[in-house]
Design a protein around this motif. Sequence first.
Motif, PDB file in Angstrom:
ATOM      1  N   GLU A 200     -21.251  -1.209 -10.466  1.00  0.00           N
ATOM      2  CA  GLU A 200     -21.677  -0.833  -9.120  1.00  0.00           C
ATOM      3  C   GLU A 200     -23.027  -1.494  -8.840  1.00  0.00           C
ATOM      4  OE1 GLU A 200     -22.372   3.333  -6.621  1.00  0.00           O
ATOM      5  OE2 GLU A 200     -22.582   3.339  -8.813  1.00  0.00           O
ATOM      6  N   ARG A 201     -23.178  -2.059  -7.663  1.00  0.00           N
ATOM      7  CA  ARG A 201     -24.443  -2.711  -7.323  1.00  0.00           C
ATOM      8  C   ARG A 201     -25.546  -1.660  -7.133  1.00  0.00           C
ATOM      9  NH1 ARG A 201     -23.646  -6.214  -2.116  1.00  0.00           N
ATOM     10  NH2 ARG A 201     -23.046  -4.144  -1.374  1.00  0.00           N
TER      11      ARG A 201
ATOM     12  N   ILE B 161     -27.875  -1.535  -4.893  1.00  0.00           N
ATOM     13  CA  ILE B 161     -28.044  -1.089  -3.503  1.00  0.00           C
ATOM     14  C   ILE B 161     -26.988  -0.055  -3.121  1.00  0.00           C
ATOM     15  CG2 ILE B 161     -29.262  -3.123  -2.654  1.00  0.00           C
ATOM     16  CD1 ILE B 161     -26.552  -4.052  -1.427  1.00  0.00           C
ATOM     17  N   ASP B 162     -25.784  -0.176  -3.681  1.00  0.00           N
ATOM     18  CA  ASP B 162     -24.727   0.800  -3.383  1.00  0.00           C
ATOM     19  C   ASP B 162     -24.993   2.123  -4.095  1.00  0.00           C
ATOM     20  OD1 ASP B 162     -23.369  -1.122  -1.827  1.00  0.00           O
ATOM     21  OD2 ASP B 162     -22.340  -1.900  -3.598  1.00  0.00           O
ATOM     22  N   ALA B 163     -25.440   2.041  -5.341  1.00  0.00           N
ATOM     23  CA  ALA B 163     -25.768   3.272  -6.076  1.00  0.00           C
ATOM     24  C   ALA B 163     -26.944   3.988  -5.415  1.00  0.00           C
ATOM     25  CB  ALA B 163     -26.088   2.940  -7.533  1.00  0.00           C
ATOM     26  N   GLN B 164     -27.912   3.224  -4.918  1.00  0.00           N
ATOM     27  CA  GLN B 164     -29.046   3.842  -4.241  1.00  0.00           C
ATOM     28  C   GLN B 164     -28.605   4.554  -2.968  1.00  0.00           C
ATOM     29  OE1 GLN B 164     -32.160   1.508  -2.141  1.00  0.00           O
ATOM     30  NE2 GLN B 164     -33.621   2.629  -3.437  1.00  0.00           N
ATOM     31  N   LYS B 165     -27.792   3.900  -2.175  1.00  0.00           N
ATOM     32  CA  LYS B 165     -27.311   4.535  -0.939  1.00  0.00           C
ATOM     33  C   LYS B 165     -26.559   5.824  -1.257  1.00  0.00           C
ATOM     34  CE  LYS B 165     -24.694   3.797   3.332  1.00  0.00           C
ATOM     35  NZ  LYS B 165     -24.305   5.202   3.358  1.00  0.00           N
ATOM     36  N   ARG B 166     -25.744   5.784  -2.294  1.00  0.00           N
ATOM     37  CA  ARG B 166     -24.939   6.940  -2.685  1.00  0.00           C
ATOM     38  C   ARG B 166     -25.823   8.119  -3.088  1.00  0.00           C
ATOM     39  NH1 ARG B 166     -23.422   8.074  -7.676  1.00  0.00           N
ATOM     40  NH2 ARG B 166     -23.636   5.952  -8.513  1.00  0.00           N
TER      41      ARG B 166
ATOM     42  N   SER C  55     -23.516  -7.627  -8.458  1.00  0.00           N
ATOM     43  CA  SER C  55     -22.902  -6.774  -9.464  1.00  0.00           C
ATOM     44  C   SER C  55     -23.002  -7.429 -10.835  1.00  0.00           C
ATOM     45  CB  SER C  55     -21.427  -6.527  -9.126  1.00  0.00           C
ATOM     46  OG  SER C  55     -20.763  -5.901 -10.213  1.00  0.00           O
TER      47      SER C  55
ATOM     48  N   ASN D 208     -24.940   5.141 -12.094  1.00  0.00           N
ATOM     49  CA  ASN D 208     -24.297   3.941 -11.559  1.00  0.00           C
ATOM     50  C   ASN D 208     -23.058   3.633 -12.401  1.00  0.00           C
ATOM     51  OD1 ASN D 208     -26.398   3.177 -13.576  1.00  0.00           O
ATOM     52  ND2 ASN D 208     -25.572   1.121 -13.287  1.00  0.00           N
TER      53      ASN D 208
ATOM     54  N   GLU E 118     -28.523  -6.605  -5.097  1.00  0.00           N
ATOM     55  CA  GLU E 118     -27.422  -6.890  -4.177  1.00  0.00           C
ATOM     56  C   GLU E 118     -26.250  -7.575  -4.872  1.00  0.00           C
ATOM     57  OE1 GLU E 118     -28.877  -8.878  -0.705  1.00  0.00           O
ATOM     58  OE2 GLU E 118     -30.297  -7.279  -0.243  1.00  0.00           O
TER      59      GLU E 118
ATOM     60  N   GLN F 130     -20.999  12.667  -5.764  1.00  0.00           N
ATOM     61  CA  GLN F 130     -21.599  11.348  -5.539  1.00  0.00           C
ATOM     62  C   GLN F 130     -22.983  11.181  -6.145  1.00  0.00           C
ATOM     63  OE1 GLN F 130     -19.735   8.828  -4.130  1.00  0.00           O
ATOM     64  NE2 GLN F 130     -18.136  10.376  -4.284  1.00  0.00           N
TER      65      GLN F 130
END
Length: 196
Positions: A111-112, A114-119, A106, A79, A104, A75
Amino acid sequence: MFGVYITHPQIRIEPDVPVPRWGLSETGIARAQQAAQCDWVRQLSRILSSDETKALETAAIIAHPGGIDVEMLAQSGENDRSATGFLVPDEFERAADWFFAYPEQSFQGWERAIDAQKRIVDAVTTVLDRHDPARPIAFVGHGGVGTLLKCHLSGLPISRGGDQPAGGGCLYAFSLADRSLACDWTAMELWQGWQK
């Protein structure tokens, strides 16, 4: 003690090859080899890498002097931009600007942010939560997710203003004691190591 996040240096752009499988160029290999001779590299106790070829090649070169086995970090890839495939440099730069400006949303199926950051934050945090903070550690990856992680460590909102200089092959250091950012992006072969 320190942790570092290192981005792969220059790559071979191969439009007919999936981006995650691109490797380092001769310049990128030479820069990684130069960095591998730095004193701070010999202090590392662990090296974890994205599973993308350019990151793995960088990690292997840096791991060699200390005889460290590179660990794969799930993971932690760049991105996901597969929705658009290869973009020529000017188009890519515009797309990257948009990616960071609208975290926030796409960009054309990417991949957004915020999603790549969380990952990437979750992947690195999971390792650090189980890691001895007295042992220096390196994460080898990519400019996009590396910048997203840096924004998190700095306590700042997502912004391309925190991105690495062009060309890659940069690192930033952070304290393993409190995970605070200790230095901004620096060319990996020029970094002088942890300053106490």
